[in-house]
Write a protein that holds these residues in place. Structure first.
Motif, PDB file in Angstrom:
ATOM      1  N   TYR A  15      35.584 -41.886  76.344  1.00 47.10           N
ATOM      2  CA  TYR A  15      36.391 -43.091  76.518  1.00 47.10           C
ATOM      3  C   TYR A  15      36.081 -44.141  75.451  1.00 47.10           C
ATOM      4  O   TYR A  15      36.992 -44.680  74.803  1.00 47.10           O
ATOM      5  N   ASN A  16      34.807 -44.423  75.243  1.00 45.47           N
ATOM      6  CA  ASN A  16      34.443 -45.493  74.317  1.00 45.47           C
ATOM      7  C   ASN A  16      34.675 -45.123  72.861  1.00 45.47           C
ATOM      8  O   ASN A  16      35.032 -45.982  72.045  1.00 45.47           O
ATOM      9  N   MET A  17      34.486 -43.852  72.517  1.00 46.82           N
ATOM     10  CA  MET A  17      34.787 -43.426  71.146  1.00 46.82           C
ATOM     11  C   MET A  17      36.272 -43.602  70.842  1.00 46.82           C
ATOM     12  O   MET A  17      36.657 -44.142  69.805  1.00 46.82           O
ATOM     13  N   VAL A  18      37.111 -43.150  71.763  1.00 44.16           N
ATOM     14  CA  VAL A  18      38.556 -43.207  71.537  1.00 44.16           C
ATOM     15  C   VAL A  18      39.072 -44.640  71.592  1.00 44.16           C
ATOM     16  O   VAL A  18      39.895 -45.052  70.763  1.00 44.16           O
ATOM     17  N   VAL A  19      38.590 -45.413  72.556  1.00 45.48           N
ATOM     18  CA  VAL A  19      39.043 -46.794  72.685  1.00 45.48           C
ATOM     19  C   VAL A  19      38.630 -47.621  71.466  1.00 45.48           C
ATOM     20  O   VAL A  19      39.373 -48.502  71.026  1.00 45.48           O
ATOM     21  N   LEU A  20      37.463 -47.338  70.916  1.00 48.13           N
ATOM     22  CA  LEU A  20      37.043 -48.037  69.697  1.00 48.13           C
ATOM     23  C   LEU A  20      37.980 -47.723  68.531  1.00 48.13           C
ATOM     24  O   LEU A  20      38.492 -48.617  67.864  1.00 48.13           O
ATOM     25  N   LEU A  21      38.235 -46.423  68.308  1.00 43.75           N
ATOM     26  CA  LEU A  21      38.991 -46.009  67.127  1.00 43.75           C
ATOM     27  C   LEU A  21      40.487 -46.243  67.261  1.00 43.75           C
ATOM     28  O   LEU A  21      41.155 -46.627  66.293  1.00 43.75           O
ATOM     29  N   PHE A  22      41.024 -46.022  68.459  1.00 45.25           N
ATOM     30  CA  PHE A  22      42.472 -46.073  68.626  1.00 45.25           C
ATOM     31  C   PHE A  22      42.939 -47.232  69.494  1.00 45.25           C
ATOM     32  O   PHE A  22      44.134 -47.389  69.731  1.00 45.25           O
ATOM     33  N   GLY A  23      42.002 -48.039  69.985  1.00 43.48           N
ATOM     34  CA  GLY A  23      42.355 -49.180  70.813  1.00 43.48           C
ATOM     35  C   GLY A  23      41.909 -50.489  70.195  1.00 43.48           C
ATOM     36  O   GLY A  23      42.723 -51.291  69.735  1.00 43.48           O
ATOM     37  N   GLY A  24      40.600 -50.700  70.136  1.00 45.35           N
ATOM     38  CA  GLY A  24      40.080 -51.965  69.640  1.00 45.35           C
ATOM     39  C   GLY A  24      40.437 -52.247  68.197  1.00 45.35           C
ATOM     40  O   GLY A  24      40.687 -53.402  67.820  1.00 45.35           O
ATOM     41  N   LEU A  25      40.485 -51.200  67.381  1.00 46.00           N
ATOM     42  CA  LEU A  25      40.818 -51.394  65.973  1.00 46.00           C
ATOM     43  C   LEU A  25      42.317 -51.365  65.711  1.00 46.00           C
ATOM     44  O   LEU A  25      42.758 -51.671  64.603  1.00 46.00           O
ATOM     45  N   ALA A  26      43.114 -50.986  66.720  1.00 47.57           N
ATOM     46  CA  ALA A  26      44.555 -50.857  66.508  1.00 47.57           C
ATOM     47  C   ALA A  26      45.228 -52.169  66.093  1.00 47.57           C
ATOM     48  O   ALA A  26      46.008 -52.177  65.126  1.00 47.57           O
ATOM     49  N   PRO A  27      45.005 -53.299  66.801  1.00 41.18           N
ATOM     50  CA  PRO A  27      45.667 -54.537  66.373  1.00 41.18           C
ATOM     51  C   PRO A  27      45.334 -54.933  64.927  1.00 41.18           C
ATOM     52  O   PRO A  27      46.212 -55.341  64.166  1.00 41.18           O
ATOM     53  N   PHE A  28      44.049 -54.805  64.572  1.00 42.06           N
ATOM     54  CA  PHE A  28      43.636 -55.147  63.209  1.00 42.06           C
ATOM     55  C   PHE A  28      44.295 -54.205  62.199  1.00 42.06           C
ATOM     56  O   PHE A  28      44.856 -54.640  61.192  1.00 42.06           O
ATOM     57  N   THR A  29      44.227 -52.894  62.493  1.00 42.93           N
ATOM     58  CA  THR A  29      44.788 -51.899  61.582  1.00 42.93           C
ATOM     59  C   THR A  29      46.290 -52.089  61.401  1.00 42.93           C
ATOM     60  O   THR A  29      46.805 -52.081  60.274  1.00 42.93           O
ATOM     61  N   LEU A  30      46.997 -52.287  62.506  1.00 43.29           N
ATOM     62  CA  LEU A  30      48.452 -52.422  62.432  1.00 43.29           C
ATOM     63  C   LEU A  30      48.870 -53.728  61.766  1.00 43.29           C
ATOM     64  O   LEU A  30      49.842 -53.758  61.006  1.00 43.29           O
ATOM     65  N   THR A  31      48.146 -54.816  62.049  1.00 44.99           N
ATOM     66  CA  THR A  31      48.447 -56.092  61.400  1.00 44.99           C
ATOM     67  C   THR A  31      48.308 -55.967  59.892  1.00 44.99           C
ATOM     68  O   THR A  31      49.156 -56.443  59.118  1.00 44.99           O
ATOM     69  N   TRP A  32      47.239 -55.311  59.458  1.00 41.90           N
ATOM     70  CA  TRP A  32      46.996 -55.120  58.026  1.00 41.90           C
ATOM     71  C   TRP A  32      48.046 -54.193  57.404  1.00 41.90           C
ATOM     72  O   TRP A  32      48.576 -54.468  56.320  1.00 41.90           O
ATOM     73  N   LEU A  33      48.364 -53.076  58.095  1.00 44.29           N
ATOM     74  CA  LEU A  33      49.328 -52.119  57.550  1.00 44.29           C
ATOM     75  C   LEU A  33      50.729 -52.712  57.442  1.00 44.29           C
ATOM     76  O   LEU A  33      51.439 -52.476  56.455  1.00 44.29           O
TER      77      LEU A  33
END
Length: 431
Positions: free
Chosen positions: A378-396
């Motif tokens: 849960y925590n591995m996936v939520v970190l990579l595909f959840g918590g970082l998603a807003p930052f990643t998508l905003t930048w992209l």
């Protein structure tokens, strides 16, 4: 796909079963309510705590702070889940709800950057770190409690109650955003109105703590654990359950991406990028949350009667195929009506993804390492595909200039999940 057999729970009174369900749902609901409120009000929070002459910088700083709690989640999740596997689900769930309540109050009461300077963002970061530590094991331990309390042939339904709490949290967070933005001027909302949802959310903490204190330990844990629990559940999972861990990560990816992209990133995205009113984003999310709350237990029952993996696969593929045309539909002519249609259509496939996920994860691991195994995945996936998603998508979005980046991201997550699942199944077949 082979899974660990979840033994039938020992008899418990109907009142105790209800209390166990409510206690598990309250903690997870509080976690998601807080995260969703933070995401919904991210534009205002950026201005209050991370002021900058460049709006993109403020948005990225806010997204980064959102991601910070996820960076500490794996540590907190592993430590607390290991404790839950060695000493029981109940004590760790009781402590976690207190930490969550305190961190939520801290966000609601922290003065602005204009008032106390750099100390303001530091306190917000501290609050997010505390949340990350506490909620790192919340999903896994609460899911273990729910599934281990469930009667035979109702494991998926009881596990889906965990996701019902997320849908309810979505509806409540969206309602608070809609009500406040309708009742207040933008200046008042930015000045102090945004704090109200955080402070109201913390009021549920005493109730959750009280209920969790008087819930019996999981019957399956009492039956299968105790002296049988190994001293290092974390190492046991890595040594003996690697295939289950990879499969669990694959199952988690679509649900995580759909949640964080569609319900946390998208509301702020349509306001910031598509220039829709904040009230439109909140109202559509509110209706989407209500539909999810209705559909998730229905899909949980279907998963018990049919096949949980089939329900999950149908939901995942349906959502992946719909994400691009539906987002294009909104982007082409942005409007509240189109956004509402898109949120309503996606509620059904997302419910099909969410509902069987907790039960499937719980079935991957034996009782003695169940909380630890689920927590790692849960925590591995939520970190990579959840918590970082807003930052990643905003930048992209800023770099590519394409408003359809979120749909590409969701399709990529689906492909990765299928690849990981195929690899795990192939590895299992070779044994």
């Amino acid at each position: 796909m082979t899974t660990a057999v979840i033994p039938a729970a020992q008899p418990r009174s109907p009142a105790m079963i209800r209390r166990a369900v409510i206690s598990s749902v309250i903690g997870n609901g509080l976690e998601w309510y807080d995260f969703l409120v933070y995401g919904f009000f991210s534009t205002i929070i950026a201005q209050v705590f991370f002021p900058s002459s460049d709006p993109l910088v403020s948005a990225l700083l806010t997204a980064a702070t959102f991601a910070i709690s996820f960076l500490v989640r794996p540590i907190g999740g592993v430590l607390l889940s290991t404790y839950a596997d060695r000493f029981g689900r109940k004590p760790i769930l009781t402590v976690m709800i207190l930490i969550m309540g305190f961190s939520t109050v801290l966000i609601g009461l922290t003065p602005s950057y204009a008032t106390i300077g750099v100390l303001a963002p530091i306190l917000i970061i501290v609050a997010r770190i505390l949340q990350g530590i506490s909620v790192g094991a919340e999903f896994a331990s609460a899911t273990a409690m729910l599934v281990e309390y469930a009667p035979p042939r109702k494991k998926m339904l009881y596990g889906s109650f965990q996701m019902c709490s997320q849908a309810l949290a979505l509806a409540l967070a969206a309602f608070s955003g809609y009500a406040l933005s309708t009742a207040m001027t933008p200046e008042t909302l930015q000045d102090w109105g945004w704090r109200i949802p955080f402070l109201l959310g913390s009021l549920i903490t005493p109730l959750g703590f009280y209920i969790r204190r008087f819930v019996d330990e999981s019957p399956e844990y009492e039956k299968d654990s105790g002296p049988k629990v190994k001293q290092t559940p974390f190492l046991t999972v890595l040594a003996e359950h690697r295939s289950a861990l990879l499969r669990s990560c694959a199952i988690m990816i679509p649900g995580t991406a759909s949640n964080y992209v569609w319900f946390i990133f998208l509301p702020g995205y349509v306001v910031r990028q598509l220039k829709l009113p904040f009230t439109s984003a909140m109202l559509s999310s509110l209706i989407g949350g209500i539909l999810l709350f209705i559909f998730v237990p229905i899909m949980g029952q279907l998963a018990d009667r049919w096949n949980p993996r089939r329900v999950w696969l149908c939901g995942m593929l349906g959502f992946a195929l719909l994400s691009y045309p539906l987002l294009s539909y909104v982007v082409t002519v942005p409007s509240f009506e189109r956004l509402l249609i898109v949120q309503a259509i996606c509620a059904l496939p997302i419910a099909a993804i969410w509902a069987p996920t907790p039960g499937l994860l719980a079935g991957m691991f034996p009782t003695t390492v169940r909380s630890t195994g689920m927590s790692i995945a849960y925590n591995m996936v939520v970190l990579l595909f959840g918590g970082l998603a807003p930052f990643t998508l905003t930048w992209l979005v800023a770099k590519t200039g394409s408003d359809l980046v979120p749909s590409y991201y969701l399709i990529a997550c689906t492909a990765l999940a299928l690849l990981a699942l195929w690899q795990a199944d192939r590895g299992e077949a070779r044994r």
